[in-house]
Scaffold this active site. Sequence first.
Site, PDB file in Angstrom:
ATOM      1  N   GLY A 273       0.821  -1.199   0.000  1.00 34.80           N
ATOM      2  CA  GLY A 273       0.000   0.000   0.000  1.00 34.80           C
ATOM      3  C   GLY A 273       0.854   1.247   0.000  1.00 34.80           C
ATOM      4  N   SER A 274       0.259   2.343  -0.438  1.00 38.11           N
ATOM      5  CA  SER A 274       0.953   3.625  -0.407  1.00 38.11           C
ATOM      6  C   SER A 274      -0.078   4.733  -0.399  1.00 38.11           C
ATOM      7  CB  SER A 274       1.897   3.782  -1.608  1.00 38.11           C
ATOM      8  OG  SER A 274       1.159   3.755  -2.819  1.00 38.11           O
ATOM      9  N   GLY A 275       0.320   5.855   0.124  1.00 34.99           N
ATOM     10  CA  GLY A 275      -0.572   7.007   0.183  1.00 34.99           C
ATOM     11  C   GLY A 275       0.219   8.285   0.039  1.00 34.99           C
ATOM     12  N   ALA A 276      -0.410   9.396   0.398  1.00 38.10           N
ATOM     13  CA  ALA A 276       0.244  10.687   0.243  1.00 38.10           C
ATOM     14  C   ALA A 276       1.397  10.862   1.216  1.00 38.10           C
ATOM     15  CB  ALA A 276      -0.787  11.802   0.447  1.00 38.10           C
ATOM     16  N   PHE A 277       1.351  10.173   2.349  1.00 40.88           N
ATOM     17  CA  PHE A 277       2.346  10.407   3.391  1.00 40.88           C
ATOM     18  C   PHE A 277       3.213   9.201   3.708  1.00 40.88           C
ATOM     19  CE2 PHE A 277      -1.332  13.163   4.293  1.00 40.88           C
ATOM     20  CZ  PHE A 277      -0.720  14.402   4.161  1.00 40.88           C
ATOM     21  N   SER A 278       2.866   8.027   3.221  1.00 41.55           N
ATOM     22  CA  SER A 278       3.627   6.853   3.641  1.00 41.55           C
ATOM     23  C   SER A 278       3.519   5.712   2.636  1.00 41.55           C
ATOM     24  CB  SER A 278       3.138   6.372   5.010  1.00 41.55           C
ATOM     25  OG  SER A 278       1.792   5.942   4.917  1.00 41.55           O
ATOM     26  N   LYS A 279       4.397   4.728   2.823  1.00 41.41           N
ATOM     27  CA  LYS A 279       4.354   3.470   2.096  1.00 41.41           C
ATOM     28  C   LYS A 279       4.239   2.341   3.108  1.00 41.41           C
ATOM     29  CE  LYS A 279       7.316   5.256  -1.610  1.00 41.41           C
ATOM     30  NZ  LYS A 279       8.601   5.097  -2.329  1.00 41.41           N
TER      31      LYS A 279
ATOM     32  N   ASP B 238     -12.107  10.403   8.905  1.00 39.86           N
ATOM     33  CA  ASP B 238     -11.703   9.764   7.644  1.00 39.86           C
ATOM     34  C   ASP B 238     -12.285   8.361   7.559  1.00 39.86           C
ATOM     35  OD1 ASP B 238     -10.520   9.697   5.166  1.00 39.86           O
ATOM     36  OD2 ASP B 238      -8.537   9.123   5.898  1.00 39.86           O
TER      37      ASP B 238
END
Length: 380
Positions: free
Chosen positions: A34-40, A137
């Site tokens: 997974g990955s997002g705007a702030f982390s992997k 969220d």
Amino acid sequence: MKAASRQKLDQRAFLEQVHECRDNGYLLSSKKIGSGAFSKVYLAYATQERMRHNCKLASDLRGKCHTMVQLYETFANSRRTYLVLELAAHGNLLEHINAMSAHYHCPGLEEEEARRLLWQLVSAVAHCHNLGIVHRDLKCENILLDDRGCLKLSDFGFANWSGLKNSLLSTFCGSVAYTAPEILMSKKYNGKQADLWSLGVTLYAMVTGKLPFKECQPHRMLYLMCRGPTFRPGLSPECQDLIRGLLQLHPRARLGLQQVATHHWMLPAAHALFCTTLCAIPEKTEKPQLRTSLHNVEPNADSDPPRSLLQLWRPQLQGTSCESASGPAPEPPGACPRQGADSAGLELWSTETAGRTVGRSRHPLLLCSIRSVPGHYPVS
């Protein structure tokens, strides 16, 4: 040339992360889940040495007994912050909805399954609200399922403490598809009421296999919200009533968690929980012991149980009148048949380009979330 240079930089950064994790007792897998705007997010193993120094981690990996998503450890340097998290073996709710939709060739979950999951989700949100915490969220990607199929609420990156009863927040946060209209209109908002809207969107996604309002532009989203949600044929009137009660444009008009828990559509889940509890109690148990057992239906060593919900449905089962926005009592689960739909509508789209997901594997695998910069949490 630029792509090759970028790839070398990524490989170098990953090797640095591998060494940093190993120095702290974890073996980082190359599998990014997974990955997002702030982390992997990567899969990782805990070494035996690390487990000897972290008793809670070792205990949980031997046999889980808690009901909340666990953060086991954090460590950081000048460039990265590492979060060692519990692995939810059955992925997230978005994956579950899509898998069931594809398997049965019908969008969404059966109402009985959705009811079971919503009861757990409402319990989790009620527990947070009782502590003065708003999530901000709530969405299918942030709701995880463990190896028993039990629901766990995760990702409190936008959470905020809302101690005062009428305190208002102003930060624009969350995913647009799940965001309450007052936030889209840049108004100050009550965090608990905003969570209730997101709860309604999540329930709609569970029973229909899609999101009620699908637009990228906030003004278009507001237009669709004013029109209200539409429902597939075959969805029970009680379920539709509950969703409409949560997706009210005016925040104060939305059903509260107490009204959700005592709603006619939810009563079969409360009744099933009540019967399960009674079956586990010896025949000669006295009333005080029965009350204690009811308050410990789902024991949780990490925090106090969400007492409010257990108090909510007990008066209803005893015949006491409770406020509800629904009509007559629902038919037994399964009475409303599911009808087929075009296969094009089966996939529930993700609200992020690369949503944070979890892998499916056995212990002692963990999630290792790596933030490139120290985490920043909103203050309002």
